[in-house]
Design a protein around this motif. Structure first.
Motif, PDB file in Angstrom:
ATOM      1  N   ASP A 239      60.822  59.751  61.877  1.00  0.00           N
ATOM      2  CA  ASP A 239      60.314  60.969  61.246  1.00  0.00           C
ATOM      3  C   ASP A 239      59.203  60.635  60.249  1.00  0.00           C
ATOM      4  O   ASP A 239      58.191  61.348  60.166  1.00  0.00           O
ATOM      5  CB  ASP A 239      61.454  61.717  60.542  1.00  0.00           C
ATOM      6  N   ALA A 240      59.378  59.539  59.509  1.00  0.00           N
ATOM      7  CA  ALA A 240      58.346  59.121  58.546  1.00  0.00           C
ATOM      8  C   ALA A 240      57.066  58.738  59.280  1.00  0.00           C
ATOM      9  O   ALA A 240      55.961  59.034  58.817  1.00  0.00           O
ATOM     10  CB  ALA A 240      58.857  57.940  57.717  1.00  0.00           C
ATOM     11  N   PHE A 241      57.202  58.091  60.427  1.00  0.00           N
ATOM     12  CA  PHE A 241      56.035  57.721  61.225  1.00  0.00           C
ATOM     13  C   PHE A 241      55.286  58.975  61.680  1.00  0.00           C
ATOM     14  O   PHE A 241      54.059  59.048  61.605  1.00  0.00           O
ATOM     15  CB  PHE A 241      56.482  56.894  62.429  1.00  0.00           C
ATOM     16  N   SER A 242      56.027  59.969  62.131  1.00  0.00           N
ATOM     17  CA  SER A 242      55.409  61.216  62.588  1.00  0.00           C
ATOM     18  C   SER A 242      54.691  61.933  61.443  1.00  0.00           C
ATOM     19  O   SER A 242      53.601  62.492  61.631  1.00  0.00           O
ATOM     20  CB  SER A 242      56.467  62.146  63.188  1.00  0.00           C
ATOM     21  N   GLN A 243      55.285  61.905  60.261  1.00  0.00           N
ATOM     22  CA  GLN A 243      54.673  62.567  59.109  1.00  0.00           C
ATOM     23  C   GLN A 243      53.362  61.897  58.696  1.00  0.00           C
ATOM     24  O   GLN A 243      52.508  62.538  58.076  1.00  0.00           O
ATOM     25  CB  GLN A 243      55.664  62.577  57.942  1.00  0.00           C
ATOM     26  N   MET A 244      53.190  60.609  59.049  1.00  0.00           N
ATOM     27  CA  MET A 244      51.946  59.905  58.759  1.00  0.00           C
ATOM     28  C   MET A 244      50.854  60.224  59.775  1.00  0.00           C
ATOM     29  O   MET A 244      49.730  59.743  59.662  1.00  0.00           O
ATOM     30  CB  MET A 244      52.182  58.394  58.751  1.00  0.00           C
ATOM     31  N   GLY A 245      51.183  60.990  60.798  1.00  0.00           N
ATOM     32  CA  GLY A 245      50.200  61.359  61.805  1.00  0.00           C
ATOM     33  C   GLY A 245      50.346  60.622  63.110  1.00  0.00           C
ATOM     34  O   GLY A 245      49.596  60.866  64.059  1.00  0.00           O
ATOM     35  N   GLY A 246      51.314  59.700  63.209  1.00  0.00           N
ATOM     36  CA  GLY A 246      51.549  58.992  64.470  1.00  0.00           C
ATOM     37  C   GLY A 246      52.405  59.831  65.403  1.00  0.00           C
ATOM     38  O   GLY A 246      53.065  60.782  64.980  1.00  0.00           O
ATOM     39  N   ARG A 247      52.393  59.492  66.672  1.00  0.00           N
ATOM     40  CA  ARG A 247      53.174  60.248  67.648  1.00  0.00           C
ATOM     41  C   ARG A 247      54.253  59.332  68.241  1.00  0.00           C
ATOM     42  O   ARG A 247      53.954  58.231  68.675  1.00  0.00           O
ATOM     43  CB  ARG A 247      52.265  60.772  68.759  1.00  0.00           C
ATOM     44  N   VAL A 248      55.480  59.802  68.227  1.00  0.00           N
ATOM     45  CA  VAL A 248      56.610  59.017  68.720  1.00  0.00           C
ATOM     46  C   VAL A 248      56.996  59.489  70.118  1.00  0.00           C
ATOM     47  O   VAL A 248      57.118  60.691  70.365  1.00  0.00           O
ATOM     48  CB  VAL A 248      57.828  59.151  67.784  1.00  0.00           C
ATOM     49  N   VAL A 249      57.181  58.540  71.025  1.00  0.00           N
ATOM     50  CA  VAL A 249      57.639  58.840  72.377  1.00  0.00           C
ATOM     51  C   VAL A 249      58.876  57.997  72.661  1.00  0.00           C
ATOM     52  O   VAL A 249      58.881  56.787  72.418  1.00  0.00           O
ATOM     53  CB  VAL A 249      56.555  58.531  73.429  1.00  0.00           C
ATOM     54  N   VAL A 250      59.905  58.630  73.141  1.00  0.00           N
ATOM     55  CA  VAL A 250      61.135  57.939  73.505  1.00  0.00           C
ATOM     56  C   VAL A 250      61.254  57.927  75.024  1.00  0.00           C
ATOM     57  O   VAL A 250      61.120  58.973  75.669  1.00  0.00           O
ATOM     58  CB  VAL A 250      62.363  58.639  72.886  1.00  0.00           C
ATOM     59  N   VAL A 251      61.471  56.741  75.594  1.00  0.00           N
ATOM     60  CA  VAL A 251      61.752  56.645  77.026  1.00  0.00           C
ATOM     61  C   VAL A 251      63.250  56.892  77.190  1.00  0.00           C
ATOM     62  O   VAL A 251      64.078  56.016  76.989  1.00  0.00           O
ATOM     63  CB  VAL A 251      61.351  55.270  77.597  1.00  0.00           C
ATOM     64  N   GLY A 252      63.572  58.135  77.488  1.00  0.00           N
ATOM     65  CA  GLY A 252      64.960  58.572  77.529  1.00  0.00           C
ATOM     66  C   GLY A 252      65.087  59.855  76.737  1.00  0.00           C
ATOM     67  O   GLY A 252      64.086  60.461  76.353  1.00  0.00           O
ATOM     68  N   PRO A 253      66.302  60.283  76.422  1.00  0.00           N
ATOM     69  CA  PRO A 253      66.487  61.514  75.654  1.00  0.00           C
ATOM     70  C   PRO A 253      65.837  61.402  74.279  1.00  0.00           C
ATOM     71  O   PRO A 253      65.989  60.389  73.603  1.00  0.00           O
ATOM     72  CB  PRO A 253      68.017  61.637  75.541  1.00  0.00           C
ATOM     73  N   GLY A 254      65.088  62.420  73.886  1.00  0.00           N
ATOM     74  CA  GLY A 254      64.386  62.387  72.609  1.00  0.00           C
ATOM     75  C   GLY A 254      65.259  62.860  71.465  1.00  0.00           C
ATOM     76  O   GLY A 254      66.460  63.055  71.589  1.00  0.00           O
ATOM     77  N   GLY A 255      64.609  63.048  70.320  1.00  0.00           N
ATOM     78  CA  GLY A 255      65.312  63.506  69.128  1.00  0.00           C
ATOM     79  C   GLY A 255      64.307  63.775  68.037  1.00  0.00           C
ATOM     80  O   GLY A 255      63.259  63.147  67.981  1.00  0.00           O
ATOM     81  N   GLY A 256      64.606  64.715  67.145  1.00  0.00           N
ATOM     82  CA  GLY A 256      63.685  65.022  66.062  1.00  0.00           C
ATOM     83  C   GLY A 256      62.354  65.495  66.603  1.00  0.00           C
ATOM     84  O   GLY A 256      62.284  66.333  67.498  1.00  0.00           O
ATOM     85  N   SER A 257      61.272  64.922  66.077  1.00  0.00           N
ATOM     86  CA  SER A 257      59.929  65.322  66.493  1.00  0.00           C
ATOM     87  C   SER A 257      59.392  64.482  67.652  1.00  0.00           C
ATOM     88  O   SER A 257      58.252  64.641  68.053  1.00  0.00           O
ATOM     89  CB  SER A 257      58.967  65.208  65.302  1.00  0.00           C
ATOM     90  N   ALA A 258      60.210  63.581  68.189  1.00  0.00           N
ATOM     91  CA  ALA A 258      59.746  62.673  69.241  1.00  0.00           C
ATOM     92  C   ALA A 258      59.545  63.398  70.565  1.00  0.00           C
ATOM     93  O   ALA A 258      60.294  64.318  70.909  1.00  0.00           O
ATOM     94  CB  ALA A 258      60.733  61.530  69.427  1.00  0.00           C
ATOM     95  N   ARG A 259      58.512  62.960  71.277  1.00  0.00           N
ATOM     96  CA  ARG A 259      58.354  63.392  72.664  1.00  0.00           C
ATOM     97  C   ARG A 259      59.249  62.513  73.536  1.00  0.00           C
ATOM     98  O   ARG A 259      59.567  61.385  73.172  1.00  0.00           O
ATOM     99  CB  ARG A 259      56.893  63.250  73.094  1.00  0.00           C
TER     100      ARG A 259
END
Length: 343
Positions: free
Chosen positions: A150-170
């Motif tokens: 979540d902190a990474f996303s708030q800095m402007g980065g984009r999170v991607v999870v290979v598998g089920p996501g969570g939070g703001s992750a794609r």
């Protein structure tokens, strides 16, 4: 007579490139630092030729400071020696090359706390995207990781999870449960009635989904899963588990499903070392369809996952602002080979 030492020249700067190309500093920067502003092709060629001649390389740290992100995508994998992650990384690298990005790979060793520390460290590099391809652990250990993501996303980065996501992750998911259910049903249809599953520790989502799917598919088609043996996701874990199992009562005709191809290959080696035969005596199946499983004899029955396409799709999810979460699921296919002959 004293030696004369010529002064050492430092690395070429953007000013050097601009001077060599005969263009303004702003033009050189637009060409070499990934600006979206248009530059005439003739200027672009001159700047690139000057950069090549002088050996200029962009300062990624300076770019990250100026823009808030660097031309980097970070990829976290559990084990780089596992061909599953190697093939997936190949797809990520192909997409990154097309996008003009550099891929940084970190290895979690399937340790949740190590994963948290790596994400925290990678945040300092300000990558444009972060792809988590390591096996997700559910439970208390996952809480710290979600906070870092979540902190990474708030800095402007984009999170991607290979598998089920969570939070703001794609999320770019594989239908592990559906694929393993299809495998279980197909093998029961070949006449197998008793199976043992060699799986990873409970709480690892990929393993748990494959165990549940296989059990559903196999039992619904008339088979019985007599045991789920918890081991790990490595070849050695599969070998050790099968060695222990074969020291007991495993009758001919039993099917052993390894939770991944790497695990299943370890199982096959243990079967041979126990003086038994893969296929005709003990059947073995896996999941993923890594290249090694096609080359060994007998060939390994498995579920084919388009791993390079999965990595390529994950890269685009990490970088494409127009990415849509409703893309069609990647097709999985049950591949029957000699390790599971009809009964």
């Amino acid at each position: 007579m004293s030696d004369i030492i010529a002064p050492t020249r430092g690395a070429a700067t953007l000013h050097d490139v601009a001077r060599e190309a005969g263009v303004s500093l702003a033009t050189a920067s637009r060409v070499l630092n990934g600006s979206t502003r248009k530059v005439a092709e003739s200027y672009r060629d001159r700047v690139q030729a000057a950069a090549d001649k002088l050996g200029y390389t962009a300062n990624l740290s300076a770019q990250a400071t100026a823009r808030g992100t660097a031309a980097i995508v970070a990829l976290l994998v559990a084990d780089i020696a596992d061909p599953y992650f190697g093939q997936l990384a190949s797809g990520v690298a192909r997409g990154a090359d097309e996008a003009g990005l550099v891929v940084t790979i970190a290895i979690t060793e399937r340790d949740p706390q190590r994963e948290v520390k790596l994400v925290r460290a990678l945040r300092g590099q300000r990558p444009r995207g972060l792809i988590l391809a390591a096996s997700r652990v559910e439970g208390p250990d996952a809480v710290g990781l979600q906070g870092e993501l979540d902190a990474f996303s708030q800095m402007g980065g984009r999170v991607v999870v290979v598998g089920p996501g969570g939070g703001s992750a794609r999320s770019v998911a594989v239908d592990n449960r559906g694929g393993s259910a299809a495998l279980g049903a197909r093998l029961a249809g070949l006449g197998y009635r008793e199976a043992i599953v060699v799986a990873a520790a409970e709480g690892i989502r990929t393993s748990d989904d494959r165990v549940a799917g296989f059990t559903d598919g196999f039992t619904s088609a008339g088979g019985t899963v007599r045991e789920v043996h918890r081991a790990g996701f490595t070849r050695d874990a599969g070998y050790a588990a099968a060695t222990e199992l074969l020291g007991g009562d495993v009758p001919a005709g039993t099917l052993i499903f390894g939770i991944s191809d790497v695990v299943a290959i370890g199982v096959m080696s243990a079967v041979r070392d126990a003086g038994r035969q893969v296929g005709a005596d003990i059947a073995v199946a896996g999941f993923d369809d890594i290249a090694t499983g096609r080359d060994i004899r007998p060939g390994l029955t498995t579920v084919r996952v388009p791993l390079e396409d999965l990595g390529y799709r994950a890269l685009h999810a990490a970088t494409d602002p127009e990415w849509a979460p409703d893309e069609p699921a990647l097709p999985l296919e049950v591949i029957v080979r000699g390790s599971t002959p009809p009964r």
